[in-house]
Design an enzyme around this catalytic site. Structure first.
Site, short mmCIF file in Angstrom:
data_model
loop_
_atom_site.label_atom_id
_atom_site.label_comp_id
_atom_site.label_asym_id
_atom_site.label_seq_id
_atom_site.Cartn_x
_atom_site.Cartn_y
_atom_site.Cartn_z
CB SER A 44 -0.92 0.00 1.23
OG SER A 44 -0.19 -0.22 2.41
CG ASP A 82 2.46 -6.65 1.22
OD1 ASP A 82 2.08 -7.82 1.40
OD2 ASP A 82 1.70 -5.67 1.27
CD GLU A 112 -2.16 -8.64 -2.56
OE1 GLU A 112 -2.83 -8.75 -3.59
OE2 GLU A 112 -1.86 -7.53 -2.06
CD GLU A 174 -7.51 -5.64 1.54
OE1 GLU A 174 -6.40 -6.19 1.45
OE2 GLU A 174 -7.73 -4.47 1.14
O1 KIV Z 1 -0.42 -3.38 1.70
C1 KIV Z 1 -1.17 -3.33 2.68
O2 KIV Z 1 -1.28 -2.31 3.38
C2 KIV Z 1 -1.95 -4.51 2.99
C3 KIV Z 1 -3.03 -4.36 4.01
C4 KIV Z 1 -4.21 -3.72 3.39
C5 KIV Z 1 -3.36 -5.65 4.66
O3 KIV Z 1 -1.76 -5.53 2.42
#
Ligand code: KIV
Length: 248
Positions: A44, A82, A112, A174
């Site tokens: 994000s 991530d 993901e 989510e």
């Molecule tokens: O990238 C992010 O902030 C996320 C959250 C929305 C869980 O994956």
């Protein structure tokens, strides 16, 4: 710092798990001081830090820099990084990129979707893995709630079981109905961390700028604000301008 086993233990002990995103040194310091269990360096950051349109718009080299900054600010906190879009699309790439994120300071990595083979390889050879199901923004074409029909709900439940079997130690859920969040939390042994998945998940995660109110724009319907940093910062800037202008 909580390791993945201690995080799983929290579910067994009936303790809720706290997670929030951070992307920089000072925010990471604040989250650590506030006693957060896990910090997510989410993709994000492409949207909320770099102002880019999609969470796909962040590459490995950039992600490594943000993970390093967060690790500097919160060396005693479990950091989840991530895996950027496409960085986990083959087992070989997943292993190589997870290793780099781990060296940069990540305690675990998040992937993901139904990436069972990559989850299995990374968790057995590099570091613990967090799954991410329901709305998965890297591949989403809209941001509507997922799992509303019985078929979609059953598919997400099945994916959650397989993500657990592949070796993930927890799963972010989510934007799914609360009942589905509760059902998955009851059916899988590993903790579920919800974002718009109801309050029966084993923990919650929010984007820091949303939760702390720095983002004054339109927010997803499930976001709850716990501070109003936008208002405080705006007031601070206006007072600063007045102070400088008065001195002329
Ligand atoms: O990238 C992010 O902030 C996320 C959250 C929305 C869980 O994956």
């Amino acid at each position: 710092m909580l390791d993945s086993y201690q995080i799983m233990r929290k579910k067994m002990d009936g303790q809720k798990i706290t997670m929030m995103t951070a992307y920089d040194y000072f925010m990471a310091k604040i989250l650590q001081e506030g006693g957060i269990d896990m910090i997510l360096v989410g993709d994000s950051l492409a949207n909320v830090v770099l102002g880019r349109p999609s969470t796909r718009d962040i590459g490995m080299q950039e992600m490594l820099l943000f993970v390093q900054a967060v690790h500097q600010g919160a060396p005693q906190t479990h950091i989840v990084a991530d895996m950027p879009w496409m960085s986990d699309h083959t087992v070989q790439d997943g292993l190589k990129n997870a290793e780099q994120l781990s060296k940069a300071g990540a305690s675990s990595v998040k992937m993901e979707g139904a990436r069972y083979d990559v989850i299995h390889a990374v968790t057995s050879q590099v570091c613990p893995v967090v799954g991410h199901l329901g709305l998965t923004p890297q591949t989403a074409t809209d941001f509507k709630q997922r799992g509303k029909s019985p078929e979609d709900a059953a598919e997400i439940v099945s994916q959650a079981r397989q993500v657990m079997q592949a070796g993930a130690f927890c799963i972010v859920l989510e934007h799914i109905p609360s009942d589905l969040g509760r059902q998955i939390s009851e059916e899988v042994a590993i903790p579920t961390i919800g974002i718009g998945a109801g309050d029966q998940c084993d923990g919650q995660v929010l984007v820091c700028y949303d939760a702390l109110g720095l983002n004054s724009g339109k927010l997803p319907p499930f976001v709850k604000k716990f501070a109003n940093l936008h208002q405080h910062a705006l007031q601070g800037v206006q007072e600063y301008c007045k102070w400088v202008q008065k001195a002329q």
